[in-house]
Structures are given as structure tokens and as C-alpha cells.
Design an enzyme around this catalytic site. Structure first.
Site, short mmCIF file in Angstrom:
data_model
loop_
_atom_site.label_atom_id
_atom_site.label_comp_id
_atom_site.label_asym_id
_atom_site.label_seq_id
_atom_site.Cartn_x
_atom_site.Cartn_y
_atom_site.Cartn_z
N TRP A 155 -4.67 -25.30 -60.60
CA TRP A 155 -5.63 -25.80 -59.61
C TRP A 155 -6.52 -26.87 -60.23
CZ3 TRP A 155 -10.89 -26.11 -58.73
CH2 TRP A 155 -11.27 -26.37 -57.40
N ASP A 193 -3.25 -22.86 -50.36
CA ASP A 193 -3.35 -22.49 -48.95
C ASP A 193 -2.50 -23.37 -48.02
OD1 ASP A 193 -5.37 -21.25 -50.31
OD2 ASP A 193 -6.98 -21.91 -48.98
N SER A 198 -9.49 -26.42 -47.54
CA SER A 198 -8.69 -25.96 -46.40
C SER A 198 -9.33 -26.25 -45.05
CB SER A 198 -8.42 -24.46 -46.54
OG SER A 198 -7.53 -24.21 -47.59
N ASP A 213 -13.48 -23.50 -44.68
CA ASP A 213 -12.22 -23.17 -44.00
C ASP A 213 -12.37 -23.02 -42.49
OD1 ASP A 213 -11.45 -23.02 -46.67
OD2 ASP A 213 -11.60 -20.84 -46.73
N TRP A 239 0.93 -27.88 -58.40
CA TRP A 239 0.23 -26.73 -57.81
C TRP A 239 0.16 -26.83 -56.30
CZ3 TRP A 239 -2.52 -22.25 -59.13
CH2 TRP A 239 -3.43 -21.78 -58.16
N GLU A 272 -12.99 -16.03 -46.59
CA GLU A 272 -12.26 -17.29 -46.67
C GLU A 272 -11.22 -17.35 -45.55
OE1 GLU A 272 -12.09 -19.05 -50.99
OE2 GLU A 272 -10.85 -17.25 -50.92
N GLN A 332 -2.72 -27.22 -49.47
CA GLN A 332 -3.56 -27.56 -50.61
C GLN A 332 -2.67 -27.90 -51.80
OE1 GLN A 332 -7.55 -27.05 -50.82
NE2 GLN A 332 -6.68 -28.08 -49.05
#
Length: 578
Positions: A69, A45, A106, A172, A42, A227, A61
Site C-alpha cells: 500500500w 477495495d 474509496s 467511503d 497492490w 469503513e 484502489q
């Protein structure tokens, strides 16, 4: 004799590897040839892209444990000399401290005045709260930055009873910028319980001790969680791009990724350096016409300033449109968009995007057309290119604009228009454009096209669509249709469409980069050599193709997927022995 045997052995090994690669291609028809992705598992970002000592870096990520995820997310890391070919590096860091033990989420990189890169990132701490941490390179003389160290002082920013920040909505951090007073600024995405989106502002003199400002840099009611915010200057005097702390003849861009819609929206406006307040020129529009970086599959984007070529480059996560079970079966999930240069258009009201020029290093066979007429109802095949992996650039000119249909006043949502007015619905001017990833029998295809309407005040409205409804016989995929209005006057300008095709991703740029639409598709028939490319006009009036350029693209070397026969077949011998 020994040298001859070695060379024969290497040739045989190379053949075996190529055969295995071919088998892999058959088993993995949706792996891309020139879009960034790790070998497996996976990815979401893009994080902290930068250039350091002439080496480009992309962090991302990454779940090293599977194709879905996972809370144990880490910072994957790859490096490149050209933003096209990528070498994998060890993960920059993984959960290890109380401040990130439940995930390293992130963040961004800031280059300090002494040239040292520093990472600010969100960690999920032992209480499942979102906090902001810092990491620095272990060896700044290493251009590949293969080792990173987290500060024992982490976290540097955290929710608490005094600041009232929601511990589930605080993440973030952006690239920081230097203010007029010599203090660093950074924003972190957040929201309140009543859905007010926030760009929470922090300041620091040394980059390691941060104080929250009394007011956010910007906020908007009823937008939900912000985000992956991004905040950067753009020049109002040309296409040259600017370092994040630049001021002068500039506008500023605030981009936010809205979790409620999973789209990336941006505004262009003014940043008051004294008051630390950002004001968008035209407010924050919250309908189908709101400016977006991409009107398709594209989220959690991040820019960086490339001081080598004086440009700002945009990355964006392009997620799958297939069910999770299919991702698990194929062993991977997630792509990054091909890197784009981004700058302020001449109008000052929109950002323009274009694939970085390095894509030209992948070009091979070229097909070129000049001045063809697309008659009403015609479809013409483009022969001579690898239609599953190509770069196509076409310019259209429409003469009989008075034949355009009148757009209904209620037609304000371009995606809805594209969904309802699909390829089978003919109009005066359009649909016309490209059919890509098309099967031999045309049972499968993805169409990217324009329609031209006129409004009651005699102005023209250009609609761009990317229609995935016929992209695959597999009905389990998300085959949504995407659309956007293109701010262009077809009576004065040609209509350009550039499309990057790469097996399971279609990235399209309309009007010279005024509109971008990215799609994910998974054909069952239109795979490999059984893929075709067409130019079409389903409208009732002829359209001129002023020019078409299409290139076959060779595969890039991305994270070691195509191994060298010397490394894979290495025994106890070496050419140096002879």
C-alpha cells in the site's frame, strides 16, 4: 511465399509466447486464472462497480508504484462485457487537487436520472484530512468512460469545528439514493473518540451541494470505525433485486466494514423514509455469531445493481495471507472475490450469495457422481478435472443424525471450534467435505467441511469450516482456520457445498449460499498439475454423496495478461497486406 512465411512467423511467435507464459506460470504459481487482479502491484477495495451502456466497470484502489500500500493510491479501472473477462483502462483519476493530493481513497458510483454516472470518493487533502469529492465523465457517449474530471468545487463534504467529525475517520461514501422528497441521500463511514460507529447522513437536491443531516442514519456503540458502508434495499417477495432508490415491499441492508476486526458485517432492517433512520431487526450483534458476508478473507465489499439482469452483485477485496516480502518478490498483492449475486433469503433473516451465472462460460471438462457412499474414514479422489482451477458442487445427506455429538453450551464461537476441532478430531457426524489444493503425498491440503452436532433440546447444529493449517509447508503464511454456523436443518434438507478453486484462493459456499468462506493459500507442492481434489469423511458414521459435479475451468482474459500473438509479435507486416 510471403503469406506462408508470415504464417510460419506467427506460429513461431505464438509458440514463444506460450512458452514464456508457461515459464511465467512456474514463476507465478499463485496468480489466479479467473479472479480479478491487475497485472502487477497492490490492489485493495473495489470501488464504484456499475454497468453503463452495456459495459460493466470495476474501479479499485490501486498502487501503480509497487506491491504494498502507498499513500499515492489511485482509482484503477477495468471494463468487461460479462464480468468474467476484463480489459484494463487508464486509471480514472489520481491525486491532483488540494482535496485529494495525498490519496484518492474509496467511494461509489451513482447513476443520475438522466443516465450519467457520478463518482463520490474520499480524498486525503493537503492537511491529511479525509474529505468527500466528486468526479464526472468527460465524455458520456464513451461507454468505456476512459476520462474523468474532478469538480473545482471539491471537497463537497469535510470535517470542521461545527460538525465535530474526526478528520481521520470520515471516509467511503456509498451509492446515493433518492428520498421521498426528491432529495439525494448518501452516508459516509465515521466514528467518535469513544468508538461509536456512525453512518453519517448527507442530503442534496442537485448532487453537488450537500448538507449534513442532524442525525446519522444509524450508529452503534463500541464498534469502532465504520469503513466502506453499503446501504441497499432487498425484496421480501422473491430473488429479484432492486435499484438502490427502490421502495415498497422491501427490507434494507446496512453493511459496514469494521476496521477493528477487518470483517464485513451486515444487518437487515427497516428504513424510515420520513425520519431518515435505519433500525435493524435484531440489533447489531457483536460476537462470533454476528452475520457476516464472508467468514474468511473478505473486506471492504461493495454491491451494485445490475439493471441488465435485474440482480445485485457483490465484490469484496481478498487480501494476501503471505508476508509483505513475499508480495514484493512476486510483484503483486490482492484479489477481488469472484462476483456474487446477493439477495434476501426466504427466512428474511439472512442474505444468500452465489457465484454469478457467467462462471459457467469458463467450464470445460465435467466429472459427475451420483449416489456414492462415503464410509467412515474414507477419502476418494476426484479424477478428471484440473484441480488447481475448478468449480466443485457437492450435496451430502446424513441419515444417522442420532449419532451426532452433543455440542457444548460454551461452544458459541464457530471459528474457535473449527480451530480446536481440526480434521484429526473425529466425531459422530464429521468432519466430511472436500480436500482441495492437495499435494500428491497429501502433505499439503486445504479442507472445507461440515460437522453436525446436536444440542440438548434435540436441535441440530451445522458447523462449516475452512482449514488452512496444512495448506502450505511455508510456515510464514497466515494459515488461520475459519468457521461459521449454517442455519440449516439436516433432518429436512441436504447439505450443499460449492467451492471455487483458483491456485491461491478457495471460495466456498455452504447451504446454498447461506455461509461463504474465502481463504488464501500458498502451497509449495500442490501447484499446477501436482494438485489433487478429494472428497472425504473422517467421521465415525457413513455419509451419502447425493451428487457431485466438478468442472475444470479455463482461464479468463483478465487485464491483458495473456497477450495476442498478433499484438506481441507485430512487425511491419499485417495479414491485411496479403
Amino acid at each position: 511465399m510471403g503469406k506462408t512465411l508470415l504464417l510460419l512467423s506467427l506460429l513461431l511467435c505464438s509458440f514463444i509466447i506460450d512458452l514464456e507464459a508457461s515459464r511465467q506460470d512456474l514463476n507465478q504459481p499463485y496468480r489466479t486464472g479467473y479472479h480479478f487482479q491487475p497485472p502487477s502491484n497492490w490492489m485493495n477495495d473495489p470501488n464504484g462497480p456499475m454497468v453503463y451502456k452495456g459495459i460493466y466497470h470495476l474501479f479499485y484502489q490501486y498502487n501503480p508504484y509497487g506491491a504494498v500500500w502507498d499513500v499515492r493510491i489511485v482509482w484503477g479501472h477495468s471494463t468487461s462485457l460479462d464480468l468474467v473477462n476484463w480489459t484494463p483502462q487508464p486509471p480514472a483519476f489520481s491525486p491532483s487537487q488540494p482535496s485529494d493530493i495525498n490519496g484518492c481513497w474509496s467511494g461509489s458510483v451513482t447513476i443520475l436520472p438522466n443516465g450519467t454516472p457520478v463518482i463520490l470518493y474520499t480524498g486525503i487533502d493537503q492537511n491529511k484530512s479525509q474529505v468527500q469529492n466528486v468526479a464526472v465523465p468527460v465524455n458520456i457517449s464513451d461507454p468505456y468512460l476512459r476520462e474523468w474530471s474532478k469538480s473545482p468545487a471539491n471537497p463537497l463534504m469535510a470535517p470542521n469545528a461545527v460538525n465535530g467529525i474526526n478528520p481521520d475517520r470520515f471516509r467511503d461514501p456509498t451509492t446515493a439514493w433518492m428520498g421521498h422528497d426528491g432529495e439525494w441521500r448518501v452516508i459516509v463511514g465515521s466514528s467518535t473518540d469513544d468508538r461509536r460507529g456512525l453512518a453519517v447522513l448527507y442530503k442534496s437536491r442537485d448532487f453537488f451541494n450537500w448538507t449534513q443531516a442532524t442525525k446519522p442514519l444509524h450508529h452503534e456503540d463500541l464498534t469502532g470505525m465504520w469503513e466502506c458502508p453499503d446501504f441497499f434495499p432487498v425484496s421480501i417477495t422473491g430473488t429479484d433485486c432492486l435499484e438502490t432508490s427502490s421502495f415498497g415491499e422491501v427490507k434494507h441492508v446496512l453493511k459496514v466494514s469494521l476496521i477493528e476486526t477487518l470483517h464485513d458485517y451486515y444487518t437487515i432492517g427497516s428504513y424510515d423514509r420520513e425520519k431518515d433512520v435505519y433500525v435493524p431487526d435484531h440489533g447489531f450483534v457483536q460476537d462470533g455469531s454476528a452475520p457476516r458476508l464472508d467468514y474468511g478473507k473478505f473486506y471492504a465489499s461493495k454491491t451494485f445493481y445490475d439493471d441488465v439482469k435485474k440482480r445485485r452483485i457483490l465484490w469484496g477485496w481478498v487480501n494476501e495471507s503471505s508476508p509483505a516480502k513475499d508480495d514484493i518478490e512476486k510483484g503483486w498483492s490482492g484479489l477481488q472475490s469472484f462476483p456474487r449475486k446477493i439477495w434476501l433469503g426466504e427466512s428474511g433473516n439472512e442474505l444468500l450469495q452465489w457465484p454469478i451465472e457467467e462462471i459457467e462460460t469458463l467450464r470445460e471438462t465435467q466429472v459427475k457422481w451420483d449416489n456414492k457412499v462415503l464410509k467412515a474414514g474414507s477419502t476418494i479422489q476426484v479424477h478428471g478435472v484440473t484441480a488447481a482451477q475448478a468449480d466443485v458442487d457437492v450435496s451430502f445427506k446424513v441419515k444417522d443424525l442420532e449419532k451426532a455429538d452433543v455440542i457444548e453450551p460454551s461452544w458459541t464461537d464457530p471459528q474457535k471450534i473449527c480451530s480446536e476441532e481440526d480434521l484429526s478430531v473425529k466425531s459422530g457426524l464429521g468432519p466430511f467435505g472436500l480436500m482441495v489444493l492437495t499435494s500428491n503425498d497429501m502433505e499439503e491440503y486445504t479442507s472445507v467441511y461440515f460437522r453436525i452436532f446436536k444440542s440438548n433440546d434435540t436441535k441440530y447444529v451445522v458447523l462449516m469450516c475452512s482449514d488452512q493449517s496444512r495448506s502450505s509447508l511455508n510456515e510464514e503464511n497466515d494459515k488461520a482456520t475459519f468457521g461459521a454456523f449454517v442455519a440449516i436443518d439436516p433432518s429436512q434438507e441436504t447439505l450443499s457445498l460449492r467451492t471455487l478453486i483458483d491456485h491461491s484462493i478457495v471460495e466456498s459456499y455452504g447451504g446454498g449460499g447461506k455461509v461463504c468462506i474465502t481463504s488464501r493459500v500458498y502451497p509449495k507442492l500442490a501447484i499446477g498439475e501436482n494438485t489433487n481434489l478429494f472428497v472425504f469423511n473422517k467421521g465415525t458414521q457413513s455419509v451419502d454423496v447425493l451428487g457431485l459435479n466438478a468442472w475444470s475451468l479455463k482461464s479468463a482474459q483478465i487485464n491483458g495478461e495473456r497477450v495476442s500473438p498478433f499484438s506481441e509479435c507485430e512487425d511491419s507486416h499485417s495479414l491485411n497486406q496479403y
